[in-house]
Write a protein that holds these residues in place. Structure first.
Motif, PDB file in Angstrom:
ATOM      1  N   ILE A 195      18.926  26.712 -28.103  1.00  0.00           N
ATOM      2  CA  ILE A 195      18.181  25.820 -27.394  1.00  0.00           C
ATOM      3  C   ILE A 195      16.978  26.527 -26.578  1.00  0.00           C
ATOM      4  CG2 ILE A 195      18.570  24.386 -25.092  1.00  0.00           C
ATOM      5  CD1 ILE A 195      21.584  24.693 -25.521  1.00  0.00           C
ATOM      6  N   LYS A 196      15.837  25.895 -26.839  1.00  0.00           N
ATOM      7  CA  LYS A 196      14.691  26.478 -26.445  1.00  0.00           C
ATOM      8  C   LYS A 196      14.476  25.953 -24.943  1.00  0.00           C
ATOM      9  CE  LYS A 196      11.904  28.220 -29.288  1.00  0.00           C
ATOM     10  NZ  LYS A 196      10.595  28.507 -30.291  1.00  0.00           N
ATOM     11  N   ARG A 197      13.153  26.343 -24.381  1.00  0.00           N
ATOM     12  CA  ARG A 197      12.909  26.294 -22.938  1.00  0.00           C
ATOM     13  C   ARG A 197      12.656  24.408 -22.871  1.00  0.00           C
ATOM     14  NH1 ARG A 197      11.775  31.371 -24.345  1.00  0.00           N
ATOM     15  NH2 ARG A 197      12.930  32.769 -22.905  1.00  0.00           N
TER      16      ARG A 197
ATOM     17  N   ALA B  28      25.641  25.640 -29.627  1.00  0.00           N
ATOM     18  CA  ALA B  28      24.265  26.083 -29.315  1.00  0.00           C
ATOM     19  C   ALA B  28      24.130  27.105 -28.257  1.00  0.00           C
ATOM     20  CB  ALA B  28      23.784  24.700 -28.768  1.00  0.00           C
ATOM     21  N   VAL B  29      23.143  28.108 -28.067  1.00  0.00           N
ATOM     22  CA  VAL B  29      23.101  29.051 -27.262  1.00  0.00           C
ATOM     23  C   VAL B  29      21.534  29.028 -26.613  1.00  0.00           C
ATOM     24  CG1 VAL B  29      23.256  31.554 -26.737  1.00  0.00           C
ATOM     25  CG2 VAL B  29      24.754  30.438 -28.657  1.00  0.00           C
ATOM     26  N   HIS B  30      21.536  29.221 -25.518  1.00  0.00           N
ATOM     27  CA  HIS B  30      20.105  29.190 -24.775  1.00  0.00           C
ATOM     28  C   HIS B  30      19.584  30.381 -25.427  1.00  0.00           C
ATOM     29  CE1 HIS B  30      16.961  28.543 -21.991  1.00  0.00           C
ATOM     30  NE2 HIS B  30      17.151  27.430 -21.859  1.00  0.00           N
ATOM     31  N   ILE B  31      17.952  30.337 -25.415  1.00  0.00           N
ATOM     32  CA  ILE B  31      17.509  31.496 -25.748  1.00  0.00           C
ATOM     33  C   ILE B  31      17.248  32.391 -24.893  1.00  0.00           C
ATOM     34  CG2 ILE B  31      15.177  30.307 -24.690  1.00  0.00           C
ATOM     35  CD1 ILE B  31      15.432  32.635 -27.929  1.00  0.00           C
TER      36      ILE B  31
ATOM     37  N   LEU C  44      10.822  23.674 -17.225  1.00  0.00           N
ATOM     38  CA  LEU C  44      11.338  22.497 -16.915  1.00  0.00           C
ATOM     39  C   LEU C  44      11.657  22.139 -15.628  1.00  0.00           C
ATOM     40  CD1 LEU C  44      12.802  19.821 -18.153  1.00  0.00           C
ATOM     41  CD2 LEU C  44      14.992  21.163 -18.314  1.00  0.00           C
ATOM     42  N   ASP C  45      11.402  20.881 -14.980  1.00  0.00           N
ATOM     43  CA  ASP C  45      11.783  20.638 -13.607  1.00  0.00           C
ATOM     44  C   ASP C  45      12.974  19.752 -13.455  1.00  0.00           C
ATOM     45  OD1 ASP C  45      12.120  19.490 -11.279  1.00  0.00           O
ATOM     46  OD2 ASP C  45      10.213  19.051 -10.651  1.00  0.00           O
ATOM     47  N   ALA C  46      14.043  20.093 -12.996  1.00  0.00           N
ATOM     48  CA  ALA C  46      15.299  19.380 -13.235  1.00  0.00           C
ATOM     49  C   ALA C  46      15.243  17.903 -12.937  1.00  0.00           C
ATOM     50  CB  ALA C  46      16.527  20.090 -12.847  1.00  0.00           C
TER      51      ALA C  46
ATOM     52  N   LEU D  88      20.779  23.002 -16.137  1.00  0.00           N
ATOM     53  CA  LEU D  88      20.262  22.092 -16.681  1.00  0.00           C
ATOM     54  C   LEU D  88      19.039  22.402 -17.665  1.00  0.00           C
ATOM     55  CD1 LEU D  88      19.420  19.568 -13.934  1.00  0.00           C
ATOM     56  CD2 LEU D  88      20.847  19.133 -15.563  1.00  0.00           C
ATOM     57  N   LYS D  89      18.692  23.646 -17.713  1.00  0.00           N
ATOM     58  CA  LYS D  89      17.552  24.008 -18.714  1.00  0.00           C
ATOM     59  C   LYS D  89      18.381  24.523 -19.756  1.00  0.00           C
ATOM     60  CE  LYS D  89      14.659  26.317 -15.391  1.00  0.00           C
ATOM     61  NZ  LYS D  89      14.064  27.742 -14.914  1.00  0.00           N
ATOM     62  N   ASN D  90      20.068  24.476 -19.840  1.00  0.00           N
ATOM     63  CA  ASN D  90      20.561  24.797 -21.044  1.00  0.00           C
ATOM     64  C   ASN D  90      21.114  23.844 -21.627  1.00  0.00           C
ATOM     65  OD1 ASN D  90      20.446  27.668 -20.555  1.00  0.00           O
ATOM     66  ND2 ASN D  90      22.332  27.675 -19.140  1.00  0.00           N
TER      67      ASN D  90
END
Length: 947
Positions: A23-25, A83-86, A127-129, A175-177
């Motif tokens: 998962i990219k940003r 999925a894994v966040h960057i 990212l703004d949630a 939320l970014k993830n």
């Protein structure tokens, strides 16, 4: 790409990782490619060592190790893909660099990340949630907007009542993830992954993670039971009572639970459940329960924490006259975390096959049928989650005559190879590998080859890499070492009675056999200086970790049961000392008091609470004997006749922290003495009162108990055999033992043995306290187990630093840099450096002395690990001789750290972890500990047989 990068070792083809994505940003997903990790790390090395640095084999190997580390973490966390966040990937890279000691490169990598983060912020890329289009989640095949109010409420509930946690920060980062179309079931794990990243800065985030995990558990269990699709912690105030009968019915229907559980008053028991006790868990503890302990159907866990405790309590109360009242009593001590039963009991209580015992000890006879019968017994016992200790001393040595075939024996070692492979083949209920320890007396002619069983070199057909080994050392050998005399090795087929002789009787007969070698009557023997043998034992212990050092005569001469047999070995974890014979397999049932729960705020002991806990615990342990499923008849015969149990303790280090005492101090030794004295007093009192209620154990008459000899008194028996020159154990006491002696005289004892201190590896993690009597390994480190990786930080240290106004991000980074040690952080006061010294930063003398003080109150033994930094022959020699002189019955793992590991941060004020024989307090020195030793702890999930 540079030539050097093209030549770098390559990972598996990217296609092998097609089940993973990143998962990219901006919430978009891309395939996972390990080569991108390699490129990023290579750039960090280039930034510090130049382009030419990549041609170094060391650098190339480090890069490959980092890639492998990250891939391993991903595969462990997501075995089925996902999925894994960057940023999680980058966190793991940074962690791996620090672990490998590449601190300069790690700093370059951190700067690289920060630079790119600033660039993204400048470009508006973060990212703004609360902005943009709503996040869509997939649920039951349909996409719908994420209910942000539910998500926000979930996180607020998880943070409720916890200091220094930031729910808004967790929400924002979680939320970014997430990404458009994310599966609904991945929402809570995303919040957990976010919160766990903050644990290193604030220990309370571990509880946040556990509470978030509870949301997932509730949905899974209550949904399966048809009670609710989703539930908050507040909902559980009513739902727990409904869930218990539904759970019992479903478990019986699936043939997972014993039908007898339905005969309890489930309405009454359901009303006794305390939902808020779910909030006591740390993340590691709850995740461990979820992964390995909760009853499940397929992959669905339908057992919730308080129901889990009640199931165990019901299973142990099933034969009580007032089973409902006793189940509630047992539930209370378990759910309050005052006491915890051993892992086999937690696994199997209340099930259709309740194998609740922890340890089995066997003696292997000297004939082929008996040997393979013993191996079969190992397999059957291991199948149902039992740890094994085998006494192999009776088996004839290499070169001994075989009358039936007129040939020569191949000795013990080939059979041990079979034992080793059996332990691997027959795992413990599919939950962990089989675990066994072979014991051999030091006079056995095969002892030198036995020493080398765990070596990685030599003939692999005569190696056993997966089992444990231990010496069973008679006092006469230690006397010969001290006196620099010779030692003679025999085949037991020539000297069969030595196996059953102890103390002065052993010495007399052994010397007679030595005279027979001089006269020519005995021809198969070997003589060598005792010191040469001792050096071989210690050098192999340092090299392979085996065989462990245990003492035959201390175990036998202080045994309450010496009137009916001989202790021929200890168990897998060296804390059990029970008689064995061809007709009896010794069995022990374990549980541990959580000591820190019984320490008042001022550091004093809450003796009345301790007495209540111990009395309930002994009753639970005694119940195990009658409820237990026995895989072999010899075990049932032995357990029914003698009824031994092993009550121990855990959280000793936490109790010291709460009392403000340094482990390396006379105060800690006195604390060990006094706390164990009280546990011993209450445990013996409880067993005697059970004898009045239920009857004495069958072989009570003639025992030391029957003679009025308690554990503290039995030290005199050992001293009479050794002589005062060879026993330096304290016999001081603070309680009035006369009334208890009189009570035992009148009532007898319910149990032949009552106390043993086990490693408590897993159950301490479940409760969230320090294991057993262990010192703190590191103040900040990453624990890896079957459930993933968990940041572990010492909350007592954090709170102490907060009180001094010293806890900040710089301190976190300092702890990371010094691998969890506080010794080189200048702004930490000396008093805190002493109190929070870690296991390799203290003299092993303190471990041995505290162990000696506990040992005087125990009718069995203790799993005592020894930590020695910069270990060498002299340190090992002094430490293990001290262990014998101070009356220890057994020792367990030697955890040694070589000079190369210690060298990095040794400071000038003293030698690291110096062995001391005087009474002066040790100087506090520093170390950066080696990787977590592979010992009987959750760090090695294959070795937890006792607890």
């Amino acid at each position: 790409m540079s030539t050097q990068m093209q030549d770098a070792p390559t990972a598996e083809p990217t296609s092998a990782y097609s089940r993973y994505s990143i998962i990219k940003r901006q919430n978009d997903r891309v395939p996972f490619d390990p080569d991108k990790i390699r490129i990023a790390v290579s750039k960090a090395f280039i930034a510090t060592e130049g382009e030419h640095g990549l041609s170094s084999n060391r650098v190339r190997e480090q890069i490959q190790r980092i890639v492998d580390d990250v891939v391993m973490v991903i595969e462990r966390r997501l075995p089925s893909g996902g999925a894994v966040h960057i940023e999680d990937i980058q966190d793991q890279v940074e962690l791996s660099l620090m672990r490998l000691g590449e601190h300069t490169v790690a700093r370059a990598y951190v700067l690289y990340r920060e630079k790119h983060a600033q660039s993204r912020d400048h470009a508006g890329g973060r990212l703004d949630a609360n902005a943009g289009t709503p996040l869509l989640v997939t649920r039951n095949g349909q996409q719908q907007p994420l209910d942000l109010s539910w998500f926000r409420g979930l996180i607020r509930e998880a943070c409720s009542g916890l200091a220094d946690v930031d729910p808004e920060g967790i929400e924002r980062e979680a939320l970014k993830n997430l990404y458009q179309g994310v599966d609904y079931k991945d929402i809570v794990p995303a919040a957990i992954m976010t919160a766990r990243a903050y644990v290193e800065k604030e220990p309370n985030y571990s509880q946040v993670c556990a509470r978030l995990l509870l949301e997932q558990l509730r949905a899974e269990a209550l949904g399966f039971l048809g009670i609710a699709e989703q539930a908050s912690a507040r909902d559980m105030e009513t739902l727990y009572a409904k869930a218990l009968p539904a759970y019992i019915a479903k478990g019986i229907e699936l043939e997972l639970l014993a039908p007898d559980l339905a005969e309890f008053d489930l309405e009454k028991l359901g009303a006794a459940l305390i939902p808020e006790r779910d909030f006591q868990f740390q993340f590691l503890g709850l995740q461990t329960l979820y992964d390995r302990y909760f009853i499940h159907s397929g992959k669905i866990r339908f057992e919730l924490p308080q129901i889990f405790y009640m199931r165990v309590a019901m299973g142990l109360a099933i034969k009580e006259d007032d089973r409902n009242a006793r189940a509630i009593e047992f539930y209370e001590v378990l759910s309050r975390l005052d006491y915890m039963t051993s892992t086999p009991t937690l696994f199997n209580a209340g099930t259709r096959r309740p194998q609740l015992s922890s340890c089995y000890l066997t003696t292997v006879p000297d004939d082929l049928e008996g040997i393979y019968s013993a191996i079969k017994d190992n397999a059957l016992l291991s199948k149902w989650a039992g740890g094994l200790g085998n006494d192999w001393t009776p088996v004839r040595a290499l070169g001994a005559h075989i009358k039936g075939t007129n040939g020569e024996s191949q000795g013990v070692v080939p059979f041990l190879k079979v034992v080793n492979d059996t332990a691997v083949a027959v795992n413990q209920g599919g939950k962990r590998k089989g675990a066994v320890c072979a014991y051999l007396e030091t006079w056995h002619l095969d002892i030198e080859e036995f020493l080398e069983l765990r070596k990685n070199t030599g003939d692999d057909r005569r190696r056993a890499h997966d089992m444990n080994t231990a010496h069973w050392i008679p006092d006469l050998f230690m006397e010969r070492v001290f006196e620099d005399k010779d030692w003679t090795l025999f085949s037991p087929s020539d000297v069969p009675d030595l196996h059953d002789l102890t103390g002065l009787a052993f010495k007399t007969r052994y010397e007679e056999y030595e005279r027979q070698t001089a006269s020519g009557e005995l021809k198969l023997f070997k003589r060598l200086p005792a010191k040469v043998m001792w050096r071989k034992m210690l050098s192999m212990l340092f090299e392979t970790g085996h065989p462990w050092i245990t003492f035959k005569d201390a175990c036998n001469l202080r045994s309450p049961q010496q009137h009916v047999g001989v202790v021929h070995s200890s168990n897998l974890c060296t804390e059990i000392t029970l008689n064995t014979s061809p007709d009896e397999i010794a069995v022990c049932n374990l549980g541990s008091v959580n000591l820190v729960q019984h320490i008042n705020a001022d550091g004093s002991m809450d003796t009345e609470k301790l007495r209540r806990t111990v009395r309930t615990a002994v009753r639970m342990l005694d119940n195990v004997i009658d409820i237990n499923y026995y895989a072999v008849p010899q075990a049932q015969r032995s357990n029914s006749r003698h009824r031994p149990v092993g009550l121990g303790l855990m959280g000793f280090q936490d109790a010291l922290y709460k009392a403000g005492i340094s482990y390396s101090s006379d105060a800690a030794v006195d604390f060990a003495d006094q706390t164990m004295e009280q546990i011993s007093y209450f445990a013996l009192e409880a067993s005697s009162d059970l004898a009045a209620e239920r009857g004495q154990y069958e072989t009570y008459k003639g025992s030391l108990w029957d003679q009025g000899i308690l554990p503290i008194d039995s030290i005199q028996l050992l001293g009479a055999a050794r002589g005062n020159d060879y026993l330096k154990q304290s016999t001081s006491q603070t309680l009035n033992w006369a009334p208890l002696r009189e009570k035992i005289k009148q009532q007898g004892m319910r149990n032949s043995n009552v106390m043993a201190i086990a490693p408590t590896a897993t159950i301490a993690n479940i409760i969230g306290v320090s294991a057993s009597i262990e010192p703190t390994y590191q103040n900040l480190y990453v624990k890896s187990n079957l459930s993933g990786e968990f940041t572990v930080i010492n909350p007592w240290l954090v709170n102490a630093l907060k009180a001094e106004g010293l806890w900040d991000d710089v301190m976190v980074n300092d702890l990371k840099y010094y691998n969890g040690s506080v010794q080189k952080i200048d702004r930490i006061p000396a008093e805190l450096k002493a109190r929070f010294a870690t296991s390799f930063e203290m003299s092993p003398r303190w471990l041995v002395e505290a162990g000696s003080r506990r040992q005087k109150w125990l009718d069995q033994a203790q799993s005592l690990n020894l930590y020695i930094a910069e270990a060498d022959g002299k340190k090992l020699d002094v430490t293990y001789k001290m262990a014998w002189l101070l009356g220890l019955k057994t020792t367990y793992y030697l955890r040694a750290m070589g000079a190369t590991s210690a060298e990095k941060s040794t400071v000038a004020q003293g030698e690291l972890n110096a062995v001391q024989t005087t009474q002066q307090a040790p100087q506090v020195t520093a170390s950066v500990a080696a990787p977590v030793p592979s010992a009987c702890s959750i760090d090695d999930p294959d070795c937890e047989a006792c607890q």
